[in-house]
Every structure is written in C-alpha cells, then in structure tokens.
Design an enzyme around this catalytic site. Structure first.
Site, mmCIF file in Angstrom:
data_model
loop_
_atom_site.group_PDB
_atom_site.id
_atom_site.type_symbol
_atom_site.label_atom_id
_atom_site.label_comp_id
_atom_site.label_asym_id
_atom_site.label_seq_id
_atom_site.Cartn_x
_atom_site.Cartn_y
_atom_site.Cartn_z
ATOM 1 N N ASN A 156 0.809 -1.214 0.000
ATOM 2 C CA ASN A 156 0.000 0.000 0.000
ATOM 3 C C ASN A 156 0.844 1.266 0.000
ATOM 4 O O ASN A 156 0.451 2.279 -0.571
ATOM 5 C CB ASN A 156 -0.913 0.000 1.231
ATOM 6 C CG ASN A 156 -1.727 1.276 1.362
ATOM 7 O OD1 ASN A 156 -2.569 1.563 0.523
ATOM 8 N ND2 ASN A 156 -1.472 2.051 2.412
ATOM 9 N N ASP A 261 1.612 6.914 -0.433
ATOM 10 C CA ASP A 261 0.591 5.949 -0.856
ATOM 11 C C ASP A 261 0.769 5.577 -2.323
ATOM 12 O O ASP A 261 0.614 6.421 -3.217
ATOM 13 C CB ASP A 261 -0.803 6.539 -0.634
ATOM 14 C CG ASP A 261 -1.884 5.478 -0.681
ATOM 15 O OD1 ASP A 261 -1.917 4.637 0.231
ATOM 16 O OD2 ASP A 261 -2.686 5.483 -1.637
ATOM 17 N N ASP A 292 -0.273 -6.385 4.846
ATOM 18 C CA ASP A 292 -0.652 -5.225 5.639
ATOM 19 C C ASP A 292 -1.622 -4.321 4.885
ATOM 20 O O ASP A 292 -1.600 -4.254 3.659
ATOM 21 C CB ASP A 292 0.631 -4.455 5.996
ATOM 22 C CG ASP A 292 0.372 -3.250 6.860
ATOM 23 O OD1 ASP A 292 -0.124 -3.427 7.986
ATOM 24 O OD2 ASP A 292 0.664 -2.121 6.414
ATOM 25 N N HIS A 296 -6.908 -0.871 2.143
ATOM 26 C CA HIS A 296 -6.561 0.448 1.613
ATOM 27 C C HIS A 296 -5.973 0.364 0.205
ATOM 28 O O HIS A 296 -5.417 1.352 -0.295
ATOM 29 C CB HIS A 296 -5.595 1.146 2.564
ATOM 30 C CG HIS A 296 -6.155 1.316 3.940
ATOM 31 N ND1 HIS A 296 -7.257 2.088 4.204
ATOM 32 C CD2 HIS A 296 -5.798 0.765 5.133
ATOM 33 C CE1 HIS A 296 -7.546 2.041 5.495
ATOM 34 N NE2 HIS A 296 -6.679 1.233 6.085
ATOM 35 N N GLU A 326 -4.764 -8.221 6.043
ATOM 36 C CA GLU A 326 -5.210 -7.504 7.237
ATOM 37 C C GLU A 326 -6.321 -6.549 6.821
ATOM 38 O O GLU A 326 -6.083 -5.553 6.140
ATOM 39 C CB GLU A 326 -4.052 -6.719 7.855
ATOM 40 C CG GLU A 326 -4.463 -5.955 9.106
ATOM 41 C CD GLU A 326 -3.836 -4.578 9.224
ATOM 42 O OE1 GLU A 326 -3.865 -4.019 10.328
ATOM 43 O OE2 GLU A 326 -3.333 -4.058 8.202
#
Length: 594
Positions: A156, A261, A292, A296, A326
């Site tokens: 991410n 990001d 992780d 997102h 996650e």
C-alpha cells in the site's frame, strides 16, 4: 554475539524435518507465533544501530524508548527457536523486516522504524535486524524444526519521503483535483489524454507523467534515490493527494499517517510489486505472506497479486503458500472481512470477527450466542466453512493491544487471578476452535500492556523501557525488566499443551466444526470437531461465566464413551446423543469420543 552463518546454525541443532513434509501442511494445520523481531531477543549487539552513525535521530536506536529500536534481531530469533518449538509453534510470522527509514516524524514527535512498516528498500533486510544471508539462515533453521516462515509485507505504501512544496497535507479528492489539471479544475492542463485510474492499462497510464495534480510535490535531495527498487523513487507512482482520514475515497487514495501511498491502479506498480515479492519466495523459500493494510488497496490489485504469488510458490515447490490480508474491523459480524475473499479474491483474511467475539464473551459478558452467530456466518467467505478453517484467528496484536489489556480495560478492577483465568480460557477457545490460532509474542509470558500500538510492544529480553517495566504481569512475579522466556509460566504451559494436542489431532486441524449449544447470556458454548477420516467426535465445552454450570449437551448418537483431553469429562454418554457436563467458572473441557 552471533555474527556468522555458522554461529547462527550452531544454535539450531534440531533433527532436520524434511522440507517437503513441512510444506505439505495446509494453512489450517499451523499454530502461528506473531513477533516483532526488535522486541523479542537481541542476539547481536553489533547491529543495534543498523550500521549508522550519529545520535538516535540518525540511527533510531534507543533501548530506553518504546518508540525506537530496542535491539532485537534475527540472531535473537534464531537463538530462541528451542523456546518456540517447546511452545508448540509451527509457523513464525514476524512484522516486516525490510530496510526502513530509520526515523521519521515531526520535530519532537520522531520515532523509529523498529516495527518495519516504513520501508525504503523492499529487497534488503533492515540492518538493525541482520543481513539477507542471516535471513536465509533463519528460514532454513526454522524449516529444519518443522516451522514455516510467514513474512509481513506491504504493498500500500512506502516510507514518508515525498513532501508537498506548500507543507500542507489535507486530503484533496479526485473530483476537486482531477489528474488532468494542475491544482484543481481551473488549473493548467496536464496529463493530456489520461482517461482516469479506472482504465487500468499500460497505454493509459503512460499518459500520466506529471504528479502535481493535487499538490506540487517535492522529494528532498538527500532522499531522491533512497527507495529500492529504483522505480519507487518516482512520485508518478503515488497518489500524492494528502493524508487519509480513513473514510470513503481517501481510505484508498490518501497517505496512511503520512506514508507515501502507492498508485496500485497503475499496471507498472502492480507488476513492480509482484516482482519484488516473487523474489522473496524464489530466493528464500518463505511459506506465506501476511499482507498489511489490505483494505486500503484497490480490489483489482489483489486480483492480480495474490494469484501471482500462488503460481510463483508452486513453481518453487511450495504447494500450500499462505496469504492472508489484514482487513481491520472491530465487529463480531464477519460480513465485511468476508467480502475481501470474494470481491478482492483474498485466499484468507485475519479473523477480526473471531477476535471481537471472544473479547465480547470474556471481557464484556456478552451472551455466548455472539460466537455461535459468528460461526454461522462462515458461509459468507468465498470458500465457505472450508475457507473459514484457514483464517488466522487471534486475541490481540501490536496495533489493537494485548488480549489481557483489552480484558482489563473492559473490566476495571479485575483481579490478577481472574484476568489470568480469562486469558487462559481465551487461548483455549482459539486453540481448539476452527481457524489457524495465532499467539501474539509475550502473551505466553503474561504480558499486560498499558494500551495499544507502542504500549503493546514490550521486550521479551530484559527491557530498559520504564513504561514497560512498571506493568503488572499475570501468572508471574517477573517484570519486563527481567528476561521473559520462562517455559514454566502457566500460560506458556497451557498453550504448549493445547498446541501439541491440536497439531496431533486431525479433528482440530482439518475437521469440520458443528455448534452444539449456546446461551442468551454468559455461560455455555459447546461445539464438536470431527476427524476428517474416521468421523470421531471431540466435544468442546466452555464456560464464560463466573458461576459453575452443568447440564447435558447434544452429541452424535454413536459417541458413547469419552476420554478427557483437557478438563473434566463424563466417561459415558447419559443416553445416545446426550453427554452430561459440569464446568467450573471460566473453565473448559475437551472430550474425545472413544
């Protein structure tokens, strides 16, 4: 100090288990240990500063501060494999160990990348933890003991390197700041012909050349080439829209707490991340990835990435490569996390619904119907009940806090003895019910943190952090100022007993689960697990109340005589299909039909 491969391997003189035997196990057969390497054991003090000079704001090492590197490393993990083997661990999952930006944060608010989530170099081990050579030695040593190795990976974001010229970081939306104008709809045209990030083709993204759609971005001169692979240094591969508030659009496009990001809609980013993590499978033979911040990242990314990892692993002779995302959710209803196994096509997700259910049962006096309803909804996962068996279950972690801490927060004034009982019961549920149980490091030593995040990341080796050392641990008179690798600790012993019972009993690792009884109040929750070959039944009985309970529970009519694997069991069925039980407060029993 352990500074060579020979020294590392000399610590692991266990009988070699054939690697093929390890890899044939499915993800549901594992007992996982999740550890932050920096907080476990310091096996090599020469790498404490990661080879960097200067003060702690340069190298990130301060063993007295909970927000900086404290000294744990790969050498320490390798040194303690005996300890983990004795606990019954079959898979080790550690927080990211890629090279991190040593320190970041505003002046006066700095902290270090000891946790591993501020990656600059995705191809190298952080020198605070050791070398790539030491990592390979660790993987081989773990495999020799029958343990798998799961890496924690990030796709991410990267470390916080890209800045804005204005110094502002409020999120700026796509509608207000389109990709095709500079600084808003009335700005100068840029990126002519770009059709938006939903047209995920190389030709379309080749037209995206100017990264200044929302902010004018700058990269500090000293960090222009800090990221590896080199393509990660180009701001065009990032969203550059400011910080996320974790709501709506900005949950996908905003910077996670300032971290750069990645534009995971771009096919070049997809391909680049696939190549990075293929390398860790091919070169080091790791057995799985915990992924992780999965929620997102756009779903299309995972639809390419996860299958590519599976294909790579199979080609490398790893048939049961594990991937779990996650997807944070503090909800005992699994509908949200189950969506990611369908829409995003994740092979598995961390079972936040299980975690919340057990917390509600043992911390908040919820009716045992809560966990029964949660298990009923296993049908929502893409693979239904079969996929649900593979989900890593857990009680607490490095973000939300330890299970003991959560129970203590839910029940102010709870005694140490009762807290210990509730923690033991929670682990018994996790280690016998469906899913792949995941122990958070230190829980087996009775750690009780002061909160979440940094407050839940205590040292197993003798700590110099005052905020840790004043904690009251359960089941021991020790503190975190002491070394905590006590194999006689009551929680360690209970987990070891349950873990070994689990891994030696096919009903627990591969068997179906049927709910037998639950209540509209605290008290009985009962379920049966079945041997996948013989059909032999094992009855699980849990009492979540502070009162003794007794009664009868439904069992198979052919299950007439029982052995107690744990706790007290009636030796014979009361009648075909009925088993009497009697449970003390906050206790459990595991009853195996003969």
């Amino acid at each position: 100090m352990f500074r060579t491969l020979a020294a590392l391997l000399s610590l692991t003189a266990a009988p070699v288990l054939a690697q093929d035997e390890v890899r044939q196990r499915g993800p549901e057969e594992e007992v996982i240990y999740f550890v932050l390497p920096d907080r476990f054991e310091n096996g090599d003090t020469s790498n404490d500063r990661g080879g960097l000079s200067g003060g702690k704001l340069d190298h990130g090492f301060d063993p007295t501060h909970r927000g900086f590197y404290n000294g744990g490393d790969l050498a320490g993990l390798t040194k303690r494999l005996d300890y983990l083997e004795g606990l019954g661990i079959t898979a080790i999952w550690f927080a990211p160990i890629f090279k991190n930006k040593p320190v970041q944060g505003d002046t006066g608010q700095e902290s270090a990348g000891y946790h591993g989530y501020w990656v600059t170099d995705f191809t190298s081990i952080d020198p605070h933890f050791g070398t790539n050579e030491e990592f390979k030695a660790f993987v081989d040593a773990a495999h020799a003991r029958g343990m798998k190795v799961y890496m924690d990976i990030i796709t991410n974001h990267t470390a916080d390197v890209i800045q804005t010229k204005s110094g502002e970081y409020a999120y700026r939306s796509i509608a207000d700041y389109p990709y095709t104008t500079r600084g808003g709809p009335d700005g100068a045209p840029i990126n002519e012909g770009f059709e938006g990030d939903q047209v995920m083709t190389a030709d379309n993204f080749a037209k995206l050349t100017n990264p200044n759609w929302a902010y004018e971005v700058v990269v500090p001169e000293a960090e222009k080439n800090v990221k590896v692979p080199a393509w990660l240094n180009d701001p065009i591969y990032y969203h550059n829209r400011g910080n996320s508030d974790f709501f709506g659009e900005d949950s996908l496009y905003g910077d996670f707490a300032g971290l750069d990001d990645l534009m995971t809609e771009n096919p070049l980013v997809v391909g680049g991340m696939i190549e990075i993590f293929k390398g860790w499978i091919e070169k080091y033979g790791v057995d799985g990835f915990r992924i992780d911040t999965a929620r997102h990242v756009n779903p299309e990314f995972w639809q390419y990435f996860a299958p590519a990892m599976t294909v790579t692993a199979e080609a490398a002779g790893i048939p049961n490569f594990t991937q779990f995302g996650e997807v944070f959710r503090d909800d005992s209803n699994p509908g949200y996390i189950a969506m990611f196994t369908r829409r995003d096509r994740f092979p598995a997700v961390l079972d936040f619904a299980f975690q919340q259910s057990v917390r509600e049962l043992l911390g908040q006096d919820a009716p045992t119907a809560v966990i029964a309803r949660m298990f009923e909804m296993d049908a929502l996962y893409a693979g239904g009940h079969q996929m649900a068996k593979t989900l890593p279950t857990f009680l607490g972690n490095h973000d939300m806090g330890r299970f003991s801490t959560l129970i203590k927060a839910d029940r102010p004034g709870i005694s140490q003895d009762e807290l210990l009982q509730r923690v033991l019961l929670g682990h018994a549920m996790m280690l016998t019910l469906r899913g792949a149980p995941t122990i958070y490091y230190g829980d087996e030593q009775g750690f009780v943190g002061d909160g979440h995040d940094q407050m839940a990341r205590e040292n197993m080796f003798a700590s110099r952090v005052d905020e840790y050392n004043d904690n009251d641990l359960i089941g021991t008179d020790a503190t975190t100022a002491d070394e905590n690798f006590d194999t006689a600790h009551p929680i360690y012993r209970e987990i070891a007993m349950l873990a070994n019972m689990r891994t030696s009993t096919p009903a627990f690792t591969k068997g179906d689960q049927v709910t037998r009884a639950y209540k509209d109040k605290p008290g009985l929750f009962a379920a049966s697990r079945f041997d996948p070959v013989t059909g032999k039944e094992i009855v699980l009985l849990f009492n979540t109340s502070t009162e003794a309970i007794s009664g009868n529970v439904l069992v198979e009519t052919r299950s007439m005589e029982f052995n107690a694997l744990a706790g007290h069991c009636s030796p014979q069925a009361s009648a075909p299909g009925s088993l009497a039980y009697a449970l003390a407060p906050l206790s459990y029993a595991v009853c195996e039909a003969k």
